[in-house]
Design a protein around this motif. Structure first.
Motif, PDB file in Angstrom:
ATOM      1  N   PHE A  47       0.851  -1.184   0.000  1.00 36.23           N
ATOM      2  CA  PHE A  47       0.000   0.000   0.000  1.00 36.23           C
ATOM      3  C   PHE A  47       0.884   1.230   0.000  1.00 36.23           C
ATOM      4  CE2 PHE A  47      -1.910   3.390   2.608  1.00 36.23           C
ATOM      5  CZ  PHE A  47      -3.054   3.648   1.886  1.00 36.23           C
ATOM      6  N   GLU A  48       0.528   2.206  -0.820  1.00 36.38           N
ATOM      7  CA  GLU A  48       1.261   3.471  -0.873  1.00 36.38           C
ATOM      8  C   GLU A  48       0.315   4.607  -0.511  1.00 36.38           C
ATOM      9  OE1 GLU A  48       4.315   5.952  -3.785  1.00 36.38           O
ATOM     10  OE2 GLU A  48       3.331   4.120  -4.479  1.00 36.38           O
ATOM     11  N   ALA A  49       0.607   5.286   0.583  1.00 33.86           N
ATOM     12  CA  ALA A  49      -0.271   6.349   1.072  1.00 33.86           C
ATOM     13  C   ALA A  49      -0.096   7.628   0.261  1.00 33.86           C
ATOM     14  CB  ALA A  49       0.005   6.627   2.541  1.00 33.86           C
ATOM     15  N   ARG A  59      -7.229   2.929   4.269  1.00 31.83           N
ATOM     16  CA  ARG A  59      -6.672   1.901   5.159  1.00 31.83           C
ATOM     17  C   ARG A  59      -6.746   2.437   6.584  1.00 31.83           C
ATOM     18  NH1 ARG A  59      -1.929  -2.343   4.258  1.00 31.83           N
ATOM     19  NH2 ARG A  59      -3.451  -2.824   2.656  1.00 31.83           N
ATOM     20  N   LEU A  60      -7.006   1.551   7.552  1.00 35.48           N
ATOM     21  CA  LEU A  60      -7.126   1.943   8.956  1.00 35.48           C
ATOM     22  C   LEU A  60      -6.181   1.090   9.798  1.00 35.48           C
ATOM     23  CD1 LEU A  60      -8.502   3.427  11.328  1.00 35.48           C
ATOM     24  CD2 LEU A  60     -10.338   1.719  11.228  1.00 35.48           C
ATOM     25  N   ARG A  70     -12.611  -4.182  13.390  1.00 36.42           N
ATOM     26  CA  ARG A  70     -12.763  -5.361  12.530  1.00 36.42           C
ATOM     27  C   ARG A  70     -14.146  -5.397  11.883  1.00 36.42           C
ATOM     28  NH1 ARG A  70     -12.631  -9.058  16.274  1.00 36.42           N
ATOM     29  NH2 ARG A  70     -14.910  -9.134  16.352  1.00 36.42           N
ATOM     30  N   ASP A  71     -15.196  -5.243  12.684  1.00 36.28           N
ATOM     31  CA  ASP A  71     -16.556  -5.363  12.155  1.00 36.28           C
ATOM     32  C   ASP A  71     -16.879  -4.229  11.187  1.00 36.28           C
ATOM     33  OD1 ASP A  71     -16.753  -7.564  13.761  1.00 36.28           O
ATOM     34  OD2 ASP A  71     -17.994  -6.615  15.296  1.00 36.28           O
ATOM     35  N   TRP A  72     -16.494  -3.009  11.551  1.00 35.51           N
ATOM     36  CA  TRP A  72     -16.793  -1.854  10.693  1.00 35.51           C
ATOM     37  C   TRP A  72     -16.009  -1.950   9.387  1.00 35.51           C
ATOM     38  CZ3 TRP A  72     -13.802   2.024   8.600  1.00 35.51           C
ATOM     39  CH2 TRP A  72     -14.480   3.128   8.064  1.00 35.51           C
ATOM     40  N   ALA A  73     -14.725  -2.273   9.486  1.00 32.54           N
ATOM     41  CA  ALA A  73     -13.890  -2.335   8.286  1.00 32.54           C
ATOM     42  C   ALA A  73     -14.357  -3.427   7.339  1.00 32.54           C
ATOM     43  CB  ALA A  73     -12.438  -2.551   8.679  1.00 32.54           C
ATOM     44  N   GLN A  74     -14.719  -4.562   7.885  1.00 31.47           N
ATOM     45  CA  GLN A  74     -15.211  -5.641   7.033  1.00 31.47           C
ATOM     46  C   GLN A  74     -16.539  -5.277   6.386  1.00 31.47           C
ATOM     47  OE1 GLN A  74     -15.215  -9.073   9.626  1.00 31.47           O
ATOM     48  NE2 GLN A  74     -13.030  -9.458   9.337  1.00 31.47           N
ATOM     49  N   ALA A  75     -17.406  -4.599   7.111  1.00 28.98           N
ATOM     50  CA  ALA A  75     -18.704  -4.202   6.564  1.00 28.98           C
ATOM     51  C   ALA A  75     -18.565  -3.173   5.455  1.00 28.98           C
ATOM     52  CB  ALA A  75     -19.601  -3.655   7.677  1.00 28.98           C
ATOM     53  N   HIS A  76     -17.496  -2.350   5.530  1.00 30.71           N
ATOM     54  CA  HIS A  76     -17.318  -1.280   4.544  1.00 30.71           C
ATOM     55  C   HIS A  76     -16.188  -1.567   3.566  1.00 30.71           C
ATOM     56  CE1 HIS A  76     -19.594   0.738   7.764  1.00 30.71           C
ATOM     57  NE2 HIS A  76     -20.036   1.540   6.818  1.00 30.71           N
ATOM     58  N   ALA A  77     -15.629  -2.786   3.606  1.00 30.39           N
ATOM     59  CA  ALA A  77     -14.542  -3.177   2.698  1.00 30.39           C
ATOM     60  C   ALA A  77     -13.351  -2.232   2.801  1.00 30.39           C
ATOM     61  CB  ALA A  77     -15.045  -3.236   1.259  1.00 30.39           C
ATOM     62  N   VAL A  78     -13.007  -1.844   4.033  1.00 26.65           N
ATOM     63  CA  VAL A  78     -11.843  -1.000   4.288  1.00 26.65           C
ATOM     64  C   VAL A  78     -10.717  -1.869   4.849  1.00 26.65           C
ATOM     65  CG1 VAL A  78     -10.913   0.891   5.683  1.00 26.65           C
ATOM     66  CG2 VAL A  78     -13.210   1.079   4.700  1.00 26.65           C
ATOM     67  N   PRO A  79      -9.560  -1.893   4.239  1.00 27.46           N
ATOM     68  CA  PRO A  79      -8.440  -2.661   4.798  1.00 27.46           C
ATOM     69  C   PRO A  79      -8.081  -2.170   6.200  1.00 27.46           C
ATOM     70  CG  PRO A  79      -7.990  -2.010   2.532  1.00 27.46           C
ATOM     71  CD  PRO A  79      -9.200  -1.255   2.951  1.00 27.46           C
ATOM     72  N   TRP A  80      -7.781  -3.116   7.097  1.00 23.03           N
ATOM     73  CA  TRP A  80      -7.514  -2.771   8.496  1.00 23.03           C
ATOM     74  C   TRP A  80      -6.381  -3.620   9.039  1.00 23.03           C
ATOM     75  CZ3 TRP A  80      -8.500  -6.706  12.191  1.00 23.03           C
ATOM     76  CH2 TRP A  80      -9.165  -7.833  11.672  1.00 23.03           C
ATOM     77  N   THR A 113      -1.116  -6.602   5.195  1.00 26.01           N
ATOM     78  CA  THR A 113      -2.334  -6.813   4.415  1.00 26.01           C
ATOM     79  C   THR A 113      -3.539  -6.767   5.332  1.00 26.01           C
ATOM     80  OG1 THR A 113      -2.121  -9.223   4.614  1.00 26.01           O
ATOM     81  CG2 THR A 113      -1.134  -8.193   2.686  1.00 26.01           C
ATOM     82  N   SER A 114      -4.696  -6.539   4.747  1.00 24.74           N
ATOM     83  CA  SER A 114      -5.906  -6.348   5.535  1.00 24.74           C
ATOM     84  C   SER A 114      -6.168  -7.534   6.452  1.00 24.74           C
ATOM     85  CB  SER A 114      -7.108  -6.133   4.618  1.00 24.74           C
ATOM     86  OG  SER A 114      -8.277  -5.879   5.382  1.00 24.74           O
TER      87      SER A 114
END
Length: 310
Positions: free
Chosen positions: A11-13, A111-112, A153-163, A217-218
């Motif tokens: 990942f490149e910020a 990414r979070l 974990r739950d929020w990121a998975q629900a919104h497809a945000v890598p965490w 990785t997520s």
């Protein structure tokens, strides 16, 4: 881009937003700034905002305890670091809930990365602890952290945000040594009664925060420790020696239960040894301070101001 580990980027910020701009937040921001990536920090007070601006970063006003103040945060497509502590009471991290709610469904980060604690493992009776060890938080402080992990974990998975989760033990470094406690002559627990504790130098932690974002990785979870567990009493003795101060007086467990704060007792009575092999193997991080002796020497040399430490 300058990175603390070799190898291709995952990942490149393009921009970084930091929630919780204390010592570690500023260290991480400087690493990204050195790489040419703009950084913005959430500032609860004008003093915090001024500190960010003085260090060359953009400040955005907001209070994690006041959801109405968190509108229009610059999190969209940003690398978001969450370093803020949870509230001081209860078993839930309402501050994390407020931040995630403010992101909504459209203002999503790229990414979070959440900085948690190894306290979520609870007392492990001195056993070695890996990232697959079941969580067993035994204090409300640790339960708030475990709650924040679950929210991420739950929020990121629900919104497809890598965490990514980083579980961190005690942090030491310039400005983070218990010098006042030593000068006050506060006692420590007799060595035979001490459990294992773990630690990481602040500079190495900041480097890991960058490495985890760029090379993790997520869904990754990393224990961030120097891999050299010891006891709290050994730590205080080592700090005293490094600072040229008298070693603190030693008391029994019975005396400690009468004299020490519940928070300090909880640190002393939980025992675990943190395994950092995944950090070294999967993330490829080589620590600058793999031993307490090396880290203390650098900390004393650097002085007392964490804002000036490299």
């Amino acid at each position: 881009m300058h990175n603390p580990v070799p190898g291709p980027l995952v990942f490149e910020a393009k921009n970084v937003f930091i929630v919780g701009c204390g010592d570690i937040g500023l260290r991480v921001a400087r690493l990204w700034q050195d790489a040419g990536v703009p950084c913005t920090g959430l500032a609860r007070s004008e003093g915090s905002a001024a500190r960010l601006r003085t260090n060359g970063f953009t400040a955005v006003a907001g209070d994690l305890d006041e959801p109405a103040s968190l509108t229009d945060l610059p999190v969209r497509d940003a690398l978001v670091y969450y370093f803020a502590p949870p509230p001081g009471a209860g078993t839930r991290d309402t501050r994390m809930a407020h931040l995630l709610a403010a992101s909504g469904d459209r203002n999503l980060p790229a990414r979070l990365v959440y900085l948690s604690t190894t306290g979520v493992y609870g007392d492990c009776a001195g056993a070695w602890v890996s990232e697959t060890t079941p969580l067993n938080p035994q204090t409300d402080r640790a339960r708030r952290r475990a709650d924040a992990e679950a929210q991420v974990r739950d929020w990121a998975q629900a919104h497809a945000v890598p965490w990514i989760l980083l579980r961190v033990p005690g942090i030491y470094g310039p400005g983070r040594l218990p010098e006042k406690r030593l000068r006050d002559g506060s006692p420590v627990l007799e060595p035979a009664a001490c459990g294992y504790t773990n630690r990481i130098h602040a500079h190495d932690l900041a480097r890991v925060c960058v490495a985890a974002a760029t090379h993790g990785t997520s869904g990754d979870v990393f224990n961030v420790s120097d891999g050299q567990p010891g006891t709290m009493t050994e730590y205080f003795f080592a700090v005293a020696d490094a600072l040229g101060l008298p070693r603190p007086p030693v008391i029994s467990l019975t005396q400690a239960q009468e004299q020490l704060s519940p928070a300090m007792l909880s640190y002393l009575l939980e025992s675990r040894r943190i395994d950092n092999r995944r950090l070294r193997k999967d993330l490829g991080v080589s620590l600058c301070y793999p031993t307490l002796a090396a880290g203390l020497a650098a900390s004393v040399e650097a002085g007392a101001d964490p804002a000036e430490a490299g």
